[in-house]
Write an enzyme that holds these catalytic residues in place. Structure first.
Site, short mmCIF file in Angstrom:
data_model
loop_
_atom_site.label_atom_id
_atom_site.label_comp_id
_atom_site.label_asym_id
_atom_site.label_seq_id
_atom_site.Cartn_x
_atom_site.Cartn_y
_atom_site.Cartn_z
N SER A 340 -1.21 -48.16 31.78
CA SER A 340 -1.60 -48.65 30.46
C SER A 340 -1.79 -50.16 30.48
O SER A 340 -1.03 -50.89 31.13
CB SER A 340 -0.50 -48.31 29.43
OG SER A 340 -0.76 -48.96 28.20
N TYR A 572 -6.78 -34.86 34.14
CA TYR A 572 -5.83 -35.59 34.98
C TYR A 572 -5.49 -34.87 36.27
O TYR A 572 -5.66 -33.66 36.40
CB TYR A 572 -4.55 -35.86 34.18
CG TYR A 572 -4.71 -36.96 33.16
CD1 TYR A 572 -4.19 -38.23 33.39
CD2 TYR A 572 -5.40 -36.75 31.98
CE1 TYR A 572 -4.35 -39.25 32.47
CE2 TYR A 572 -5.57 -37.76 31.04
CZ TYR A 572 -5.04 -39.01 31.30
OH TYR A 572 -5.20 -40.01 30.39
#
EC number: 3.5.1.23
Length: 769
Positions: A340, A572
């Site tokens: 992130s 993912y």
């Protein structure tokens, strides 16, 4: 500021001396760039799956950036970096069809790789599988066409720019642009494996520097892992997020220094588009005289314009470039799955305390847990900071790059059915076992979202059980059978997407795997988001395979990078151990716990065939679902203005005698407008800041909607209204020069029976000191 000034000074000297001494080139290199911004109104954005996040303007434009590397008489590879959430299988199929019609078999799905930066602030609706276009109300043809057209044009540019040149590679650590958003899952990886790595995310940036034999440096591409989520799920302005911002900074830096080089040589080409503040010294610093001058220029009422008027006035207009190819800088995505950019950490909105470590919840619920960027609470500032940090690292690597890529250009590509792949796994006793991947399915924790964009309802990350209510809801769509449930264990299945085929396929089964080789660099194109450790395992496996191949051509340093979200999208890929924890990333690993092992197995096969110069079977062809696509997005019927008003008229003008300061103030102007979907103004601009040249009283473009300091916002007074307005906000940067300015708006309005006419209008003038 001193550090930047020193870097800038060093760089000017670097450019003046031709950028250093380069070895003889053995490649042809070409770079290209083209606008892919897409519809800036009414279309749901791709990434957060938030139905309420609908585009309504532009932060800055999106681009496709391409490099081509070719042996003079041999093979070539193409790499395209998209300012988009991800690549799209159907987009690539159609791009290849166009390239085949234009160039024959020169460019195919085998040697063309297309990767997305993963911005969550671009228009959606351009993928062909149902699950990825639900929130965009189905397929959005405008989004799709903008991508196909832009990619094709960027490749054409790169092809036409092919010239002898060299490529240099460099890498270094960037420590403050990414943190692990699922640390509890990362900690489930073996301690011995974790101990080999200093950080729980990859900090390395790998950069390529392209140097034309005649022109010197012409571009750079780099790979670094951090999510495109500096802009939040509530943002409605199209934006390239932190990586798109970094590209702007790098390209503007090179452009700026080229200007300074021109100054030092006492030569300025009128054909080169530049920031006025960077090339014209303003000798008029009398404030009162500037105010007097500005008073003569009142707002210009809306008037008809031509289609090209917007692009002709664009600051970076291709119509006004010099003979030298434009500098292209791409900040590419790699294994960012659990990384992130919100580096301050995740906190609860209600208490301000850190979120629960294992589940990223606040009081047991996920909705209140949000990551904070370095500019918190200003997401635009966070985007700028993370972009600037990547830019500074890239600049350092660019200036110091000295290792030259040398050797073969080659590629391998295969399609693999991941819904039923046999994967051979080694056992501790030296034997092996065969396991299988599964048809795609998404777990309950998928709906919980992440700290970058939390989900809704009572879903939580780390949920390996599910709940009865949402199972009932799931069963309305498709009830997974026992075989599917067992295959995905311990993932509780929320959506059995791989076995849902009405009205057409909900998720992909056949995936594209690709390796592009340029000398000692190997680019692994993967159609998903690998987590940090998953990416490390894949890179290590391929590198080991290459080193053990016995190929003398690979006796030196080998560089392996992962190009993420490439040639398609399948969500993912986690490690087996991370999958057991069922955080968001594990729940979004579509093909079950052995997905990563499947990738490693197939990439080892590809790399072996590559170094041994062996052919590979192409594999099963993915479906072309373009003709089956459904769209429920309401078209633009017509645009209107109040009686007596024209499109482009100023609704809210600047105050008289307005004087603003650089670096502090903001100016806002509101215009009568029309829906931006009527014409995307590709390679043009909806908004423009112009500066008055006092010598001849002409207006020169200074900033457009491709600049981070200028924001174009579009809105309707009512949801179904045919009337609309454009708000243009200019945050005056420190670099702006003193003088007289105005704001101009371009647009296109649609009449009831479908014809479109273009318009423009300008504000009254104001002073910047």
């Amino acid at each position: 500021m001193m550090e930047l000034s020193l870097v800038r000074l060093w760089t000017v000297l670097f450019l003046l001396t031709g950028g250093g001494v380069y070895s003889h080139s053995e490649y042809l290199i070409g770079l290209g760039s083209y606008d892919i911004t897409g519809p800036a109104a009414d279309v749901n954005m791709m990434g957060y799956a938030n139905m309420e996040q609908v585009a309504s303007g532009i932060h800055f434009r999106l681009r496709a950036r391409t490099f081509i590397v070719s042996e003079p008489q041999g093979k070539r590879v193409v790499f395209v970096n998209l300012d988009a959430c991800m690549a799209s299988q159907i987009v690539k199929l159609k791009v290849i069809e166009r390239l085949k019609a234009r160039y024959g078999d020169l460019y195919t799905e085998k040697n063309v790789g297309i990767s997305g930066i993963h911005t969550h602030a671009g228009p959606g609706g351009y993928l062909q599988y149902v699950i990825y276009i639900v929130t965009s109300l189905g397929f959005v043809r405008q989004s799709f066409d903008a991508l196909v057209d832009g990619i094709e044009n960027s490749i054409i540019q790169a092809h036409e720019n092919l010239r002898p040149g060299s490529i240099f590679i460099n890498n270094g650590e960037l420590l403050d642009a990414g943190v692990n958003r699922s640390p509890s899952a990362y900690l489930n990886n073996p301690s011995g494996e974790r101990s080999k790595h200093k950080y729980d995310v990859d900090k390395e940036m790998t950069l390529l520097k392209f140097v034309d034999d005649q022109w010197g440096p012409v571009g750079s591409f780099n790979w670094f892992a951090t999510h495109g989520t500096s802009m939040s799920r509530s943002n409605s302005l199209i934006s390239g997020d932190n990586k798109g911002a970094a590209s702007r900074f790098m390209e503007n830096w090179f452009e700026q220094n080229t200007v300074e080089r021109s100054h030092s040589e006492e030569f300025i080409s009128d054909e080169i588009p530049r920031r006025v503040s960077s090339i014209i010294e303003n000798h008029q610093d009398n404030h009162q005289e500037l105010l007097e001058l500005a008073s003569y220029f009142e707002s210009q009422p809306g008037k008809p314009a031509t289609r090209i008027s917007s692009s002709a006035r664009r600051v970076r207009s291709a119509l006004r470039k010099a003979d030298m190819p434009g500098f292209v800088s791409a900040f590419c995505q790699t294994n960012c799955g659990d990384v992130s950019p919100n580096v301050l950490g995740a906190f609860c909105l209600d208490t301000g305390l850190p979120c629960d470590f294992n589940h990223s919840t606040c009081g047991g619920k996920n909705e209140m847990c949000y990551g904070r960027g370095p500019g918190y609470p200003d997401e635009f500032e966070s985007t700028r900071i993370i972009g600037e940090r990547q830019f500074k690292m890239a600049l350092e690597l660019f200036n110091k790059a000295s290792e030259q890529l040398q050797g073969k250009v080659d590629y391998r590509h295969v399609y693999v059915d991941f819904s039923q792949l046999n994967v051979t796994l080694p056992k501790k006793d030296g034997k092996s076992e065969v396991v299988k991947t599964c048809p795609a399915a998404m777990g309950f924790a998928f709906a919980a979202g992440t700290t970058d964009g939390p989900g809704a309802f009572d879903f939580t990350q780390g949920d390996d059980k599910g709940n009865p209510f949402w199972r009932l809801v799931r069963n309305v769509l498709k009830t997974p059978d026992k075989k599917q449930i067992d295959c995905h264990y311990p993932k509780p299945i929320l959506l059995d997407t791989g076995e849902m085929t009405k009205p057409y396929d909900w998720a992909p089964s056949i995936l594209s795997l690709q390796i592009l080789r340029i000398g000692q660099l190997f680019i692994l194109s993967v159609p998903g988001e690998f987590t940090t450790m998953a990416g490390r395992r894949l890179r290590d496996a391929v590198k080991t395979q290459l080193k053990n191949s016995g190929n003398k051509d690979l006796s030196g340093e080998i560089h392996v990078v992962i190009a993420g979200l490439a040639n398609g999208y399948s969500q993912y890929v986690t490690t087996f151990e991370e999958y057991q924890v069922q955080r968001y990333e594990g729940a979004s690993t579509l093909y079950g716990p052995h997905t990563l092992s499947g990738y490693i197995q197939e990439f080892k096969k590809l790399s072996k065939s590559l170094v041994l110069d062996m052919p590979v079977q192409p594999g099963p062809q993915p479906p072309d679902l373009l003709d089956k696509q459904l769209s429920f997005l309401t078209p633009v019927m017509m645009d209107t203005t109040p009686d007596g008003d024209s499109f482009g008229d100023v609704i809210s003008d600047v105050p008289k005698n307005l004087s603003l300061k650089r670096g502090n103030d903001q100016v806002t102007v509101v215009f009568r407008s029309a829906c931006p979907r009527n014409d995307l103004l590709t390679e043009g601009t909806f908004a423009l800041v112009e500066k008055l040249e006092q010598k001849d009283k002409t207006w020169t473009p200074v900033y457009d909607d491709d600049d981070l300091c200028l924001r174009f916002k579009w809105s309707r007074p009512k949801k179904l209204s045919s009337r609309s307005q454009a708000t243009v906000e200019w945050r005056i940067p420190e670099s702006a020069s003193p003088g007289v300015y105005r704001i101009t708006h371009f647009g296109a309005a649609k009449k009831l029976f479908g014809s479109v006419h273009h318009f423009t209008g300008s504000s009254s003038a104001f002073v910047v000191t």
